[in-house]
Enzyme design. Structure first.
Site, PDB file in Angstrom:
ATOM      1  N   SER A 174       0.845  -1.195   0.000  1.00 43.62           N
ATOM      2  CA  SER A 174       0.000   0.000   0.000  1.00 43.62           C
ATOM      3  C   SER A 174       0.879   1.243   0.000  1.00 43.62           C
ATOM      4  CB  SER A 174      -0.902   0.017   1.232  1.00 43.62           C
ATOM      5  OG  SER A 174      -1.595   1.251   1.339  1.00 43.62           O
ATOM      6  N   TYR A 200      -1.010  -0.648   9.925  1.00 36.24           N
ATOM      7  CA  TYR A 200      -1.207  -1.004   8.517  1.00 36.24           C
ATOM      8  C   TYR A 200       0.015  -0.626   7.678  1.00 36.24           C
ATOM      9  CZ  TYR A 200      -3.625  -0.995   3.947  1.00 36.24           C
ATOM     10  OH  TYR A 200      -4.006  -1.216   2.651  1.00 36.24           O
ATOM     11  N   LYS A 251       2.443  -3.180   5.633  1.00 41.90           N
ATOM     12  CA  LYS A 251       2.519  -3.104   4.179  1.00 41.90           C
ATOM     13  C   LYS A 251       3.945  -2.843   3.686  1.00 41.90           C
ATOM     14  CE  LYS A 251      -1.666  -3.989   2.904  1.00 41.90           C
ATOM     15  NZ  LYS A 251      -1.938  -5.296   2.257  1.00 41.90           N
TER      16      LYS A 251
END
Length: 307
Positions: free
Chosen positions: A155, A168, A172
């Protein structure tokens, strides 16, 4: 000239394929003649709640409607033995595994100084540990058959940055390191590993705050990027047409494709007598400062409307 994909009759395991980007990828593989293992546990965006097979069953019905073949795995990617069972299911049903797409994910967005360790651990377990477990489980058949392709979802939240997503973002960016290591370690077995940073309006992005005019404008732009627009790049990277492409990071944004650069030294300074903190401040910092990368969010860098 039409480039052959060589995916007909192959087997792809796709995690988080019960909806959104994962479903779009599963359908694209099915269109290419690939048999699909739909891995999905059917829980909430935050990874909680009762499990449901309904999302995976919907994906399977859509695949069968276009003449494809699919089976369902309801195993969690965040558990080593469960990940192994998914790969074993693929081997038992189809006799081979050729592609693994690590797409499953959850979100627990909290500003860093308020993030509970449980929110950190849950996101890391699904995204980073899950990508390792599924890849490691598939490494055995890949090595035995002398071929295989991994496509991992990263991401721009990790590649560039974002607010309220320390868990997150760390997961990622960690996936990028995992992919590069797989590419190096398994190249001798004909195995490739690449990352894709998808842009799409889906369940994973529907929680993006839209309180300011700028945030609202960004959300409206993102709604044009439907989940299935990421699928062609993923399928290409898994195909024979991508021979020799490994250890790379790509992005798909509506009709745009991007190749990301890798971490490499961009500037250096040297002191013959070594360094002191004061000398670094006096000489090194002025030389480095112009090359600093500012702390930006993904939306700051991808600030233009998708084409």
């Amino acid at each position: 000239m039409t480039v052959g994909l060589g995916l007909e009759g192959k087997v792809a395991v796709i995690t988080g394929a019960g909806g959104g980007i994962g479903r779009g990828i599963a359908l694209e593989f099915a269109k290419a003649g690939t048999r699909v293992v739909i891995n999905d546990i059917g829980v909430s965006l935050g990874g909680s709640g009762e499990r449901s097979s309904a999302p995976a069953e919907e994906t399977r019905a859509m695949i069968e409607e276009i003449g494809g073949q699919a089976i369902i795995s309801g195993e969690s990617v965040s558990e080593w033995n469960a990940a192994r069972r998914t790969i074993e299911m693929a081997m038992d049903s189809f006799g081979q595994v050729d592609v693994v797409v690590n797409n499953a994910g959850i979100l627990r967005d909290v500003i860093f100084h308020k993030m509970d360790p449980s929110d950190w651990e849950a996101v890391i377990n699904v995204h980073l540990n899950g990508s390792f477990y599924m890849s490691r489980a598939a490494a055995e058949p890949f090595r035995a058959q002398g071929s295989g392709a991994f496509v991992h979802m990263t991401s721009t939240s990790g590649l560039i940055g974002n607010f309220g997503q320390a868990n997150y973002s760390a997961a990622k960016l960690g996936i990028v390191g995992l992919s590069k290591s797989i590419a190096l370690d398994m190249s001798r077995f004909g195995v490739r590993s690449n990352c894709v940073a998808p842009f799409a309006w889906s369940r994973m992005t529907s929680s993006i705050p839209a309180t300011t005019p700028e945030e609202q404008a960004r959300v409206e732009r993102m709604k044009r990027m439907t989940p299935e627009t990421n699928a062609p790049l993923v399928v290409f990277l898994a195909s024979a047409a991508a021979e020799g492409v490994t250890g790379q990071v790509f992005a798909a944004r509506l009709n745009e494709l991007f190749l990301f650069n890798a971490m490499r030294p961009i500037r250096s300074v040297q002191s013959g007598g070594g360094w002191t903190p004061a000398l670094i401040a006096e000489r090194a910092l002025p030389a480095f400062r112009a090359a600093f990368t500012p702390p930006e969010r993904s939306g700051d860098v991808f600030s233009w409307d998708p084409i």
